[in-house]
Design an enzyme around this catalytic site. Structure first.
Site, mmCIF file in Angstrom:
data_model
loop_
_atom_site.group_PDB
_atom_site.id
_atom_site.type_symbol
_atom_site.label_atom_id
_atom_site.label_comp_id
_atom_site.label_asym_id
_atom_site.label_seq_id
_atom_site.Cartn_x
_atom_site.Cartn_y
_atom_site.Cartn_z
ATOM 1 N N ASN A 1 5.690 -1.631 11.522
ATOM 2 C CA ASN A 1 4.906 -1.159 10.382
ATOM 3 C C ASN A 1 5.291 -1.961 9.134
ATOM 4 O O ASN A 1 5.982 -2.968 9.226
ATOM 5 C CB ASN A 1 5.159 0.341 10.185
ATOM 6 C CG ASN A 1 3.951 1.079 9.642
ATOM 7 O OD1 ASN A 1 3.258 0.603 8.745
ATOM 8 N ND2 ASN A 1 3.687 2.258 10.175
ATOM 9 N N LYS B 1 5.093 3.478 17.228
ATOM 10 C CA LYS B 1 5.103 2.447 16.181
ATOM 11 C C LYS B 1 6.312 2.659 15.278
ATOM 12 O O LYS B 1 6.481 3.736 14.695
ATOM 13 C CB LYS B 1 3.817 2.497 15.360
ATOM 14 C CG LYS B 1 3.697 1.326 14.381
ATOM 15 C CD LYS B 1 2.288 1.191 13.845
ATOM 16 C CE LYS B 1 2.138 -0.071 13.002
ATOM 17 N NZ LYS B 1 0.750 -0.270 12.543
ATOM 18 N N SER C 1 5.288 5.113 8.907
ATOM 19 C CA SER C 1 4.693 4.866 7.595
ATOM 20 C C SER C 1 5.688 5.264 6.510
ATOM 21 O O SER C 1 6.264 6.353 6.561
ATOM 22 C CB SER C 1 3.403 5.668 7.420
ATOM 23 O OG SER C 1 2.975 5.601 6.069
ATOM 24 N N ASN D 1 4.868 5.977 3.506
ATOM 25 C CA ASN D 1 4.126 6.608 2.424
ATOM 26 C C ASN D 1 3.902 8.106 2.587
ATOM 27 O O ASN D 1 3.227 8.724 1.774
ATOM 28 C CB ASN D 1 2.778 5.901 2.260
ATOM 29 C CG ASN D 1 2.952 4.427 1.942
ATOM 30 O OD1 ASN D 1 3.762 4.072 1.097
ATOM 31 N ND2 ASN D 1 2.224 3.575 2.651
ATOM 32 N N THR D 2 4.456 8.689 3.655
ATOM 33 C CA THR D 2 4.487 10.140 3.814
ATOM 34 C C THR D 2 5.954 10.554 3.761
ATOM 35 O O THR D 2 6.724 10.196 4.655
ATOM 36 C CB THR D 2 3.864 10.575 5.155
ATOM 37 O OG1 THR D 2 2.483 10.189 5.172
ATOM 38 C CG2 THR D 2 3.971 12.076 5.343
ATOM 39 N N PHE E 1 -1.925 8.076 4.455
ATOM 40 C CA PHE E 1 -2.716 8.637 5.562
ATOM 41 C C PHE E 1 -4.009 9.290 5.069
ATOM 42 O O PHE E 1 -4.372 10.395 5.477
ATOM 43 C CB PHE E 1 -1.908 9.668 6.354
ATOM 44 C CG PHE E 1 -0.852 9.101 7.262
ATOM 45 C CD1 PHE E 1 -0.745 7.744 7.495
ATOM 46 C CD2 PHE E 1 0.042 9.948 7.903
ATOM 47 C CE1 PHE E 1 0.231 7.230 8.348
ATOM 48 C CE2 PHE E 1 1.012 9.449 8.753
ATOM 49 C CZ PHE E 1 1.121 8.089 8.973
ATOM 50 N N ASN F 1 0.835 -1.199 0.000
ATOM 51 C CA ASN F 1 0.000 0.000 0.000
ATOM 52 C C ASN F 1 0.866 1.244 0.000
ATOM 53 O O ASN F 1 1.967 1.255 0.560
ATOM 54 C CB ASN F 1 -0.950 -0.012 1.210
ATOM 55 C CG ASN F 1 -0.384 0.699 2.415
ATOM 56 O OD1 ASN F 1 -0.457 1.925 2.539
ATOM 57 N ND2 ASN F 1 0.215 -0.069 3.336
#
Length: 349
Positions: free
Chosen positions: A239, A208, A173, A175-176, A115, A111
């Site tokens: 994660n 996390k 994450s 993805n940021t 967010f 993915n």
């Protein structure tokens, strides 16, 4: 069984459409059990530092319910605790679609959602109304375009603290852009110092972290949480990963984003073991990554976790997975002669 059959049917849809359809059905109560299962007493756990009391150590990881819309439903499927989010102060659409991919051959997911969520105001309104009968955690993050990401975490903690049973600071994450930089020693120290002041309600707070950490990074994080972050209850490990194991077979394996599911189990468990050996029981550890069975969950516990979380494997196993894992965990506990599943924590260290 009917819910699991429905999950297989929904998987015929594209991944994100399937996820959204699942949430819509759950909000209407369609396919949701009438009541939560009653767990064997041997599965009950009290996390030692946070004091969180869990009837089952099997929890739902953040990402499934970003807007805190279905914690009650997920508790009825057999999760002993539910974590909602990641939520950011302002609503944001996330990254361009498509951004969610199934790797069927590898029982994995990639993915790059970014967010996507409705923002704190909506999230807190939902959180204040939920009553699932199990602890509910709020996973907070930073907006992509924020000029002060640390302030976003402060804002998030202050907003959710009156209603959440625990809070998770998500700095892992992939993805940021730049978010994982907050795991660096100096950045993490500054972040936790400000977040500590924001936690006026004294709620348990978890950090996390990513699985893509070397020995030096793990040592640095442990040093920070023992120092400036000593108020933390623990860590969630881990994660998604940016790594792409050579064993991946599915054509979607080259997609950008975080990889989760079965291929994440071994690397995330290895990182969990390193943190457990370094921290020596000083903090609560929640193991996440690739859990698909009671045997997987049991291995995480024996590697040092006090509880576990799952999400991606629901795609392949259906919503009955949590209850099945709980039953298998209890059988493993009894086989090894433990009066409580908590006795298994760290036995393989």
């Amino acid at each position: 069984m009917l819910a699991d059959l429905g999950a297989r049917a929904i998987r015929l849809l594209p991944p994100e459409a399937a996820h959204n359809a699942t949430l819509r059905l759950l909000t209407k109560g369609i396919g949701v059990p009438a009541r939560a299962p009653v767990f064997p007493v041997g599965l009950s756990v009290t996390l030692p530092k946070s004091g969180l009391k869990l009837a089952s150590p099997v929890g739902l990881a953040a990402g499934f319910d970003k807007n805190c819309e279905v914690p009650d439903a997920m508790a009825r499927f057999g999760f002993g605790f539910v974590e909602c989010g990641t939520v950011t102060p302002k609503p944001q659409a996330g990254n361009p679609k498509p951004r969610l991919f199934r790797l069927e051959e590898d029982r994995a997911v990639i993915n790059r959602m970014g967010f996507n969520n409705y923002g704190l105001e909506y999230f807190v309104r939902r959180l204040a109304k939920c009553s699932p009968g199990v602890p509910v955690g709020a996973n907070v993050g930073a907006n992509k375009d924020s000029e002060d990401r640390t302030q976003d975490y402060v804002t998030g903690i202050e907003a959710v603290a009156p209603h959440a049973d625990y809070i998770t600071i998500n700095i892992s994450s992939p993805n940021t852009p730049g978010l994982r930089g907050l795991q660096d020693k100096a950045s993490l120290t500054a972040l936790l110092t400000r977040c500590r002041a924001a936690d006026r309600k004294g709620k348990p707070v978890f950090l996390k972290v990513a699985p893509d950490l070397d020995a030096e990074a793990i040592a640095d994080i442990c040093g920070v949480v023992r120092g400036e972050g000593a108020w933390l209850s623990g860590l969630i490990i881990s994660n998604t990963t940016l790594a792409r194991p050579s064993t991946l077979q599915d054509d979607q394996r080259t997609q950008a984003g975080g990889l989760s599911g079965a291929p994440l189990f071994h690397p995330s468990t290895a990182v969990l073991t390193r943190f457990a050996r370094e921290l020596r029981g000083e903090f609560d550890l929640i193991g996440a990554g690739g859990i698909a069975s009671g045997a997987d969950a049991y291995r995480k516990l024996r590697a040092g976790a006090h509880a576990v979380q799952l999400y991606s494997m629901l795609v392949y196993e259906g919503p009955g997975l949590a209850a099945r894992i709980a039953g298998e965990l209890d059988a493993a506990r009894a086989k090894d002669g433990f009066a409580s599943i908590a006795e298994a924590t760290g036995k393989d260290l």
